[in-house]
Design an enzyme around this catalytic site. Structure first.
Site, short mmCIF file in Angstrom:
data_model
loop_
_atom_site.label_atom_id
_atom_site.label_comp_id
_atom_site.label_asym_id
_atom_site.label_seq_id
_atom_site.Cartn_x
_atom_site.Cartn_y
_atom_site.Cartn_z
N HIS A 23 0.61 -1.76 -3.31
CA HIS A 23 0.00 -1.81 -4.53
C HIS A 23 -0.49 -3.40 -4.59
O HIS A 23 -1.33 -3.67 -5.67
CB HIS A 23 0.74 -1.29 -5.71
N ASP A 64 1.33 4.86 -12.54
CA ASP A 64 2.32 4.38 -11.59
C ASP A 64 3.72 4.69 -12.15
O ASP A 64 4.07 4.79 -13.27
CB ASP A 64 2.05 2.91 -11.70
N ASP A 119 4.80 -2.84 -12.38
CA ASP A 119 4.10 -3.78 -11.43
C ASP A 119 3.68 -4.81 -11.99
O ASP A 119 2.54 -5.60 -11.70
CB ASP A 119 2.80 -3.27 -10.56
N HIS A 178 3.95 -6.61 -4.40
CA HIS A 178 3.63 -5.23 -4.86
C HIS A 178 4.26 -4.90 -6.27
O HIS A 178 3.46 -4.03 -6.85
CB HIS A 178 3.75 -4.04 -3.81
N ASP A 196 -1.31 4.84 -8.22
CA ASP A 196 -0.01 4.59 -7.36
C ASP A 196 0.55 6.01 -7.01
O ASP A 196 0.87 6.42 -7.89
CB ASP A 196 1.05 3.80 -7.84
N ASP A 250 3.34 6.93 -6.32
CA ASP A 250 4.75 7.31 -6.60
C ASP A 250 4.76 7.48 -7.99
O ASP A 250 6.02 7.93 -8.40
CB ASP A 250 5.54 5.86 -6.48
N GLU A 260 -0.20 3.03 -1.88
CA GLU A 260 1.47 3.18 -1.74
C GLU A 260 1.81 4.51 -1.01
O GLU A 260 2.84 5.34 -1.01
CB GLU A 260 2.30 3.08 -3.01
MN LIG Z 1 2.51 0.31 -8.19
#
Ligand SMILES: [Mn+2]
Length: 319
Positions: A103, A129, A133, A146, A233, A235, A278
């Site tokens: 990221h 996300d 971050d 990231h 992202d 994730d 990611e």
């Molecule tokens: Mn991220």
């Protein structure tokens, strides 16, 4: 929808896929091979079959690095190059779609979009996300870049990340909304709280539904801005749907909910760019996560109704 409304369906501009080959931003460098894996699995062909105009318009590679300081320098150099690539595609009238990569590439992507729109006004950003971050090198326990792009875009961190293009503060705090966060540290939370950034944590997303939260987020980032974008992202998704990410976290957004809510988001003429990051092919043994990335991008880029009233700024690709 009546025939006239159908005729006025807006198709996103041609999609300029840009591979962000960077894993130096993460402790597990597996995401470095994410964009290449998605390209080899046929991302462009998948989008073609779905009726989109899409091609690989650029490819940016991070230099290798041995230690933490070297990784940060590699990420800085990589993002300077990525920003040039994204800016060129935005200027050409295409819709830049950055495919990660870890990221940290968001610094280059959104610095370029901010630079492109700067003469007209500010940009907004929706950040989906599991994490915030929003670390700086001073607050980050791992030192992994990231975990820093949100802070850098807000103007906090090393000049090599905050000041691409010679200026900092690419995002104003009230033009950013983070959705789906469920794993973060005190230092980054303190920064976002002090700046007043709106974060919709996972319990709120679970309670209200992703679609309602996304609608509120998009409305906020469109307010007082001339263009907006989406940084997704993988994730953020539940690991049941997307196990192959850099840093999976349990109890996330379900893929079907994300696809439903994001359908046609890029048909908004004020949507300036997309980013999906990611993807870690090393943790995607059955290809489920790659398919999730394909399906998300196809949903985001579906044709949609023309925004009403038409905006003066924004892209102008009408079907
Ligand atoms: Mn991220």
């Amino acid at each position: 929808m009546n025939r006239e409304a159908m005729r006025r369906m807006r198709t996103p501009c041609p999609l300029a896929l840009i591979g962000a080959e960077v894993g130096e931003g993460a402790s597990d460098a597996g995401c470095k091979w994410g964009a290449q894996a998605l390209r080899e699995r046929g991302l462009a062909a998948h989008l073609h079959r779905a009726g989109r105009q899409a091609h690989w318009a650029g490819w940016v590679q991070a230099p290798g690095a041995r230690d933490a300081a070297g990784r940060l320098r590699a990420v800085e150099r990589f993002n300077a190059e990525l920003a040039q690539r994204v800016l060129a595609e935005a200027q050409s009238g295409a819709l830049p779609v950055v495919v990660g990569g870890d990221h940290s590439c968001a610094v280059g992507t959104w610095s370029a979009i901010a630079e492109h729109w700067r003469p007209q006004g500010d940009i907004g950003l929706v950040w989906v996300d599991a994490h915030l971050d929003a670390h700086t090198p001073a607050s980050s326990p791992s030192g992994a870049p990231h975990g820093m792009p949100v802070a850098a875009l807000l103007g906090h961190g090393t000049p090599g990340l905050t000041s691409l293009g010679g200026w900092a503060g690419k995002l104003q705090p009230d033009h950013l909304v983070i959705l789906g966060a469920r794993s973060f540290e005190a230092g980054e939370l303190a920064l976002l709280t002090s700046l007043g950034v709106r974060v919709m944590y996972m319990p709120e997303v679970a309670q209200r539904g992703f679609a309602a939260c996304l609608a509120e987020a998009v409305a906020q980032v469109r307010r007082h801005t001339v263009a907006w974008g989406l940084s997704f992202d993988l994730d953020a998704l539940d690991p049941a749907d997307a196990p192959g990410t850099g840093t999976p976290v349990a109890a996330g957004i379900r893929l079907a909910d994300a696809m439903g809510a994001l359908r046609a988001c890029a048909a908004d003429p004020a949507c300036a760019a997309l980013e999906v990051v990611e993807y870690n092919p090393r943790h995607d043994s059955d290809g489920r996560t790659a398919q999730a990335a394909f399906d998300l991008l196809a949903a985001m880029t579906e044709p949609g109704p023309v925004a009403d009233p038409p905006r003066e700024a924004g892209r102008t690709c009408l079907a």
